[in-house]
Scaffold this motif. Structure first.
Motif, PDB file in Angstrom:
ATOM      1  N   GLU A   1      30.659  32.714  44.292  1.00 12.88           N
ATOM      2  CA  GLU A   1      31.214  31.398  43.968  1.00 12.88           C
ATOM      3  C   GLU A   1      32.515  31.546  43.186  1.00 12.88           C
ATOM      4  OE1 GLU A   1      29.917  27.209  41.722  1.00 12.88           O
ATOM      5  OE2 GLU A   1      28.503  28.880  41.877  1.00 12.88           O
ATOM      6  N   LEU A   2      32.531  32.488  42.233  1.00 14.41           N
ATOM      7  CA  LEU A   2      33.763  32.734  41.483  1.00 14.41           C
ATOM      8  C   LEU A   2      34.864  33.248  42.402  1.00 14.41           C
ATOM      9  CD1 LEU A   2      35.502  33.053  38.981  1.00 14.41           C
ATOM     10  CD2 LEU A   2      34.342  35.227  38.516  1.00 14.41           C
ATOM     11  N   ASN A   3      34.537  34.194  43.251  1.00 14.46           N
ATOM     12  CA  ASN A   3      35.558  34.749  44.145  1.00 14.46           C
ATOM     13  C   ASN A   3      36.111  33.703  45.101  1.00 14.46           C
ATOM     14  OD1 ASN A   3      35.526  37.278  43.013  1.00 14.46           O
ATOM     15  ND2 ASN A   3      34.078  38.142  44.484  1.00 14.46           N
ATOM     16  N   ASN A   4      35.262  32.808  45.573  1.00 13.57           N
ATOM     17  CA  ASN A   4      35.743  31.723  46.445  1.00 13.57           C
ATOM     18  C   ASN A   4      36.670  30.789  45.691  1.00 13.57           C
ATOM     19  OD1 ASN A   4      34.325  32.658  48.683  1.00 13.57           O
ATOM     20  ND2 ASN A   4      32.517  31.440  48.219  1.00 13.57           N
ATOM     21  N   LEU A   5      36.355  30.530  44.420  1.00  8.08           N
ATOM     22  CA  LEU A   5      37.215  29.679  43.603  1.00  8.08           C
ATOM     23  C   LEU A   5      38.566  30.342  43.376  1.00  8.08           C
ATOM     24  CD1 LEU A   5      37.363  27.050  41.939  1.00  8.08           C
ATOM     25  CD2 LEU A   5      36.408  28.323  40.002  1.00  8.08           C
ATOM     26  N   ILE A   6      38.558  31.633  43.162  1.00  3.12           N
ATOM     27  CA  ILE A   6      39.812  32.367  42.967  1.00  3.12           C
ATOM     28  C   ILE A   6      40.659  32.321  44.233  1.00  3.12           C
ATOM     29  CG2 ILE A   6      40.765  34.692  42.655  1.00  3.12           C
ATOM     30  CD1 ILE A   6      38.401  35.220  40.732  1.00  3.12           C
ATOM     31  N   LYS A   7      40.045  32.553  45.378  1.00  4.61           N
ATOM     32  CA  LYS A   7      40.793  32.578  46.647  1.00  4.61           C
ATOM     33  C   LYS A   7      41.346  31.199  47.005  1.00  4.61           C
ATOM     34  CE  LYS A   7      37.364  34.774  48.758  1.00  4.61           C
ATOM     35  NZ  LYS A   7      36.541  35.461  49.778  1.00  4.61           N
ATOM     36  N   LYS A   8      40.678  30.156  46.525  1.00  3.42           N
ATOM     37  CA  LYS A   8      41.139  28.800  46.804  1.00  3.42           C
ATOM     38  C   LYS A   8      42.440  28.500  46.056  1.00  3.42           C
ATOM     39  CE  LYS A   8      38.017  25.607  46.767  1.00  3.42           C
ATOM     40  NZ  LYS A   8      37.027  24.601  46.285  1.00  3.42           N
ATOM     41  N   ASN A   9      42.612  29.126  44.880  1.00  3.50           N
ATOM     42  CA  ASN A   9      43.740  28.788  44.015  1.00  3.50           C
ATOM     43  C   ASN A   9      44.802  29.880  43.908  1.00  3.50           C
ATOM     44  OD1 ASN A   9      42.637  26.213  43.153  1.00  3.50           O
ATOM     45  ND2 ASN A   9      41.148  27.386  41.968  1.00  3.50           N
ATOM     46  N   SER A  10      44.632  31.002  44.629  1.00  2.00           N
ATOM     47  CA  SER A  10      45.611  32.080  44.510  1.00  2.00           C
ATOM     48  C   SER A  10      45.510  32.988  45.733  1.00  2.00           C
ATOM     49  CB  SER A  10      45.359  32.895  43.234  1.00  2.00           C
ATOM     50  OG  SER A  10      44.167  33.654  43.355  1.00  2.00           O
ATOM     51  N   ASP A  11      46.392  33.956  45.776  1.00  2.00           N
ATOM     52  CA  ASP A  11      46.388  34.937  46.865  1.00  2.00           C
ATOM     53  C   ASP A  11      45.705  36.242  46.458  1.00  2.00           C
ATOM     54  OD1 ASP A  11      47.821  33.198  48.519  1.00  2.00           O
ATOM     55  OD2 ASP A  11      49.738  33.874  47.683  1.00  2.00           O
ATOM     56  N   VAL A  12      45.003  36.221  45.347  1.00  2.00           N
ATOM     57  CA  VAL A  12      44.349  37.432  44.851  1.00  2.00           C
ATOM     58  C   VAL A  12      43.203  37.836  45.788  1.00  2.00           C
ATOM     59  CG1 VAL A  12      43.013  38.408  42.935  1.00  2.00           C
ATOM     60  CG2 VAL A  12      44.961  36.895  42.467  1.00  2.00           C
ATOM     61  N   LEU A  13      43.140  39.124  46.109  1.00  2.00           N
ATOM     62  CA  LEU A  13      42.010  39.647  46.878  1.00  2.00           C
ATOM     63  C   LEU A  13      40.807  39.793  45.964  1.00  2.00           C
ATOM     64  CD1 LEU A  13      43.892  42.516  48.747  1.00  2.00           C
ATOM     65  CD2 LEU A  13      43.376  40.241  49.632  1.00  2.00           C
ATOM     66  N   THR A  14      39.609  39.579  46.491  1.00  2.00           N
ATOM     67  CA  THR A  14      38.414  39.672  45.659  1.00  2.00           C
ATOM     68  C   THR A  14      37.411  40.647  46.277  1.00  2.00           C
ATOM     69  OG1 THR A  14      37.354  37.786  46.756  1.00  2.00           O
ATOM     70  CG2 THR A  14      38.695  37.320  44.792  1.00  2.00           C
ATOM     71  N   TRP A  15      36.572  41.199  45.405  1.00  2.00           N
ATOM     72  CA  TRP A  15      35.571  42.174  45.826  1.00  2.00           C
ATOM     73  C   TRP A  15      34.271  41.896  45.081  1.00  2.00           C
ATOM     74  CZ3 TRP A  15      35.106  47.693  43.504  1.00  2.00           C
ATOM     75  CH2 TRP A  15      34.060  48.387  44.137  1.00  2.00           C
ATOM     76  N   THR A  16      33.227  41.498  45.804  1.00  2.00           N
ATOM     77  CA  THR A  16      31.894  41.358  45.218  1.00  2.00           C
ATOM     78  C   THR A  16      31.162  42.676  45.455  1.00  2.00           C
ATOM     79  OG1 THR A  16      31.862  38.982  45.684  1.00  2.00           O
ATOM     80  CG2 THR A  16      29.749  40.056  45.208  1.00  2.00           C
ATOM     81  N   PRO A  17      30.949  43.463  44.396  1.00  2.00           N
ATOM     82  CA  PRO A  17      30.442  44.827  44.608  1.00  2.00           C
ATOM     83  C   PRO A  17      28.941  44.873  44.858  1.00  2.00           C
ATOM     84  CG  PRO A  17      30.686  44.422  42.269  1.00  2.00           C
ATOM     85  CD  PRO A  17      31.168  43.174  42.964  1.00  2.00           C
ATOM     86  N   ARG A  18      28.536  45.869  45.640  1.00  2.00           N
ATOM     87  CA  ARG A  18      27.120  46.183  45.831  1.00  2.00           C
ATOM     88  C   ARG A  18      26.921  47.648  45.467  1.00  2.00           C
ATOM     89  NH1 ARG A  18      24.350  44.307  51.142  1.00  2.00           N
ATOM     90  NH2 ARG A  18      25.751  45.812  52.152  1.00  2.00           N
ATOM     91  N   PRO A  19      25.749  48.015  44.992  1.00  2.00           N
ATOM     92  CA  PRO A  19      25.546  49.392  44.513  1.00  2.00           C
ATOM     93  C   PRO A  19      25.913  50.434  45.566  1.00  2.00           C
ATOM     94  CG  PRO A  19      23.658  48.018  43.984  1.00  2.00           C
ATOM     95  CD  PRO A  19      24.535  47.195  44.865  1.00  2.00           C
ATOM     96  N   GLY A  20      26.786  51.349  45.192  1.00  2.00           N
ATOM     97  CA  GLY A  20      27.223  52.400  46.103  1.00  2.00           C
ATOM     98  C   GLY A  20      28.450  52.050  46.921  1.00  2.00           C
ATOM     99  N   ALA A  21      28.902  50.799  46.867  1.00  2.00           N
ATOM    100  CA  ALA A  21      30.113  50.408  47.597  1.00  2.00           C
ATOM    101  C   ALA A  21      31.343  51.027  46.929  1.00  2.00           C
ATOM    102  CB  ALA A  21      30.245  48.895  47.643  1.00  2.00           C
ATOM    103  N   THR A  22      32.327  51.426  47.753  1.00  2.00           N
ATOM    104  CA  THR A  22      33.522  52.107  47.248  1.00  2.00           C
ATOM    105  C   THR A  22      34.777  51.395  47.727  1.00  2.00           C
ATOM    106  OG1 THR A  22      32.422  54.261  47.167  1.00  2.00           O
ATOM    107  CG2 THR A  22      34.830  54.272  47.241  1.00  2.00           C
ATOM    108  N   LEU A  23      35.668  51.108  46.780  1.00  2.00           N
ATOM    109  CA  LEU A  23      36.965  50.519  47.099  1.00  2.00           C
ATOM    110  C   LEU A  23      38.017  51.619  47.061  1.00  2.00           C
ATOM    111  CD1 LEU A  23      38.435  47.174  45.926  1.00  2.00           C
ATOM    112  CD2 LEU A  23      39.764  49.249  45.525  1.00  2.00           C
TER     113      LEU A  23
END
Length: 581
Positions: free
Chosen positions: A331-353
């Motif tokens: 929900e936070l990441n969707n709110l951020i994307k609605k108001n800016s061009d910032v990329l978002t990442w909702t992490p899951r255990p073991g996920a790597t960026l």
């Protein structure tokens, strides 16, 4: 803005003299004629504008704009090879950063509970988490709270690498103040000053910054590799007083809320279930909007919400789990994307960026590698037993065979000269009085222990401590029923004022009257805290108390002392037992 947690001030319509303003976040009241808070009393002093005059007696207007410490010795970003900078989420606030040929880990909490037994991990850590920690070149621990400084986790690491370099900020209360008592053998803890680059190698450096609201304990960090910055604000309420670097490559922060006993553990007066539900909903929304606005203002390339993935999983904390609704990172990441061009990442255990890939092409499917299909994401079982046995062990300790431990403990604690009377009552798992337990008053004005409430006007708190299940203590009652709801107020003496409850720890229940307030706490936790000289965060943040207070006044000095300012060394119980003997 309010100095507590950055809320906005509005006119206090209850103040006919027009001297006070009210914070919209927690209803704190500030007397603007003195710049001191009226409610809670004895808390912060608000910063005041300083008037300076020129030679003609005219006013000078100056805007203080000190240089940003991270701008010292600036470095231009260099191109990153694919795989050169990788950030792997482990769980809660723990990240594993691969930065060239160095590995850095943030806040490793991978096993056991936090806050005595109130918090447990929501996510299942990757199976190789311990090997990852063994391979780390350095570990950053942001502050002393046990969801960031996890002694059970560090004990595992110290078994193979007691000399692993650990870095902490130079906070007023040392992060590792309880290291000796923990029994964990760590030999390479480095306390570094704030706002100074710490060089790891020619490409990697980091800088620790303090929190503007809780500088005595909270910190955040900037990590820079080849000119690329990663900002981790962790739990800071107002990191670095609100001055932070803009357009970093990756920003991560807390998002969830719910890391407090308020209001879930309170009852009486306005604290109905409906009021609490609405308050929690409103506060969570405020937090989401604040985080989204902060991200929009700082304009990082990528944002990651973390440090909020915990659950009140013990069956006796079912009420807290159901009441303490937390924010959804998506929900936070969707709110951020609605108001800016910032990329978002909702992490899951073991996920790597892969930072190099994401900066070059955010659509690259290899930019974020998710854990393999079928990987267990959420925990569905927790090993309660070993940790509860540690707490239970305090219940039958010889210390508590002598009633004079009460005076010994509160004299050691050092809080006095404050017009507050507290009643403490040890209770069982269901917050009922513990058979054979203690029920006593503490008058903090002169640190006396009266048999009855003093006749003078005074705030009043009352507390009780709970009995642990399956204890072998001779005074123990049969194994109590699992606590599944708020205690029945009808069972309390009819002469007592209305209450609100604050949960403290699993096996302790303190009933405390602050301005006619009641705190109840489970017995094994309170005795464990007392025996080892621990901070009361285990009680309050751990949801192991119930509190009522009337009038609705928060006694900042009392709680701040027992949560932050207790002595660094525990009571000398060995000497105490010799004296009592």
């Amino acid at each position: 803005m309010c100095k507590h947690q950055g809320g906005l001030f509005i006119k206090d319509i209850e103040d006919l003299d027009g001297r006070s303003v009210r914070c919209t976040k927690h209803n704190w009241k500030l007397d603007v004629s003195t710049m001191k808070y009226i409610n809670p009393p004895g808390s912060f002093c608000q910063d005041e504008l300083v008037v300076e005059k020129n030679e003609e007696n005219g006013l000078l207007f100056l805007e203080l704009n000190p240089p940003n410490p991270w701008d010292s010795e600036p470095r231009s970003p260099e191109d990153l090879a694919f795989g050169e900078v990788q950030i792997t989420y482990l769980t809660h606030a723990c990240m594993d950063l691969r930065l060239g040929d160095k590995r850095m880990v943030f806040d490793p909490w991978l096993i056991g509970p936090a806050f005595a037994r109130g918090w447990w991990l929501l996510h299942e850590p990757p199976s190789d988490w311990l090997e990852r920690l063994y391979q780390a070149d350095l570990i950053y621990i942001s502050h002393m709270h046990s969801d960031h400084l996890s002694y059970p986790t560090l004990k595992k690491v110290a078994g193979r690498r007691p000399d692993i370099p650990i870095y902490v900020g130079n906070t007023e209360r040392p992060v590792f103040w309880n290291l000796k008592r923990s029994g964990v053998q760590l030999t390479n803890i480095n306390v570094v000053p704030f706002g100074i680059w710490q060089q790891v190698d020619k490409n990697l450096r980091f800088m620790i910054l303090m929190d503007g609201v809780h500088p005595e304990m909270d910190t955040c960090i900037i990590v820079e590799y080849k000119g690329h910055k990663i900002l981790n604000t962790v739990d800071c309420t107002r990191p670095n007083g609100g001055r932070l670097p803009m357009k970093v490559d990756l920003m991560m922060s807390d998002f969830a809320g719910g890391a407090s006993g308020f209001p879930m553990t309170f009852s009486g007066g306005k604290f109905t279930e409906e009021w609490k539900a609405q308050f929690i909903k409103t506060e969570r929304k405020k937090l989401l909007n604040y985080k989204a606005r902060l991200v929009k203002d700082l304009q990082p390339r990528i944002y990651c919400p973390f440090a909020g993935y915990f659950v009140e999983s013990h069956p006796s904390d079912k009420y807290i789990k159901e009441t303490n609704i937390k924010n959804d990172p998506n929900e936070l990441n969707n709110l951020i994307k609605k108001n800016s061009d910032v990329l978002t990442w909702t992490p899951r255990p073991g996920a790597t960026l892969d930072l190099g890939r994401m900066l070059k092409d955010p659509t690259d499917r290899k930019g974020i590698i998710e854990p393999p299909e079928g990987t267990k994401i959420y925990k569905d079982s927790w090993d309660f037993g070993p940790y509860l046995r540690i707490l239970n062990a305090a219940v039958g300790d010889e210390i508590f065979r002598h009633s004079c431990w009460i005076k010994e403990y509160f004299t050691w604690a050092g809080f006095k000269d404050y017009n507050l009377v507290v009643r403490m009552i040890e209770t069982d798992e269901d917050f009922n009085p513990f058979p054979g337990g203690y029920d006593y008053l503490v008058d903090f004005l002169d640190l006396s222990f009266p048999k009855e409430r003093p006749s003078r006007e005074h705030p009043y708190e009352e507390g009780s401590v709970l009995n642990p299940p399956n204890t072998s203590a001779s005074t123990a009652s049969p194994t109590p029923k699992i606590h599944r709801s708020c205690p029945d107020l009808a069972q309390l003496p009819p002469t007592l004022p209305s209450f609100r409850f604050t949960r403290v720890n699993h096996l302790l229940d303190i009933i405390t009257w602050i301005s006619k307030s009641l705190i109840r706490s489970r017995v094994d936790v309170i005795r464990h805290v007392v025996k080892h000289g621990l901070l009361w965060d285990d009680l309050y943040i751990g949801f192991q108390t119930r509190l009522q207070r009337d009038p609705d006044v928060y006694h900042h000095l009392f709680w701040n002392h027992f949560q932050i300012k207790l002595p660094l060394t525990p009571p000398n119980w060995k000497s105490f037992l010799m004296y009592c003997g």
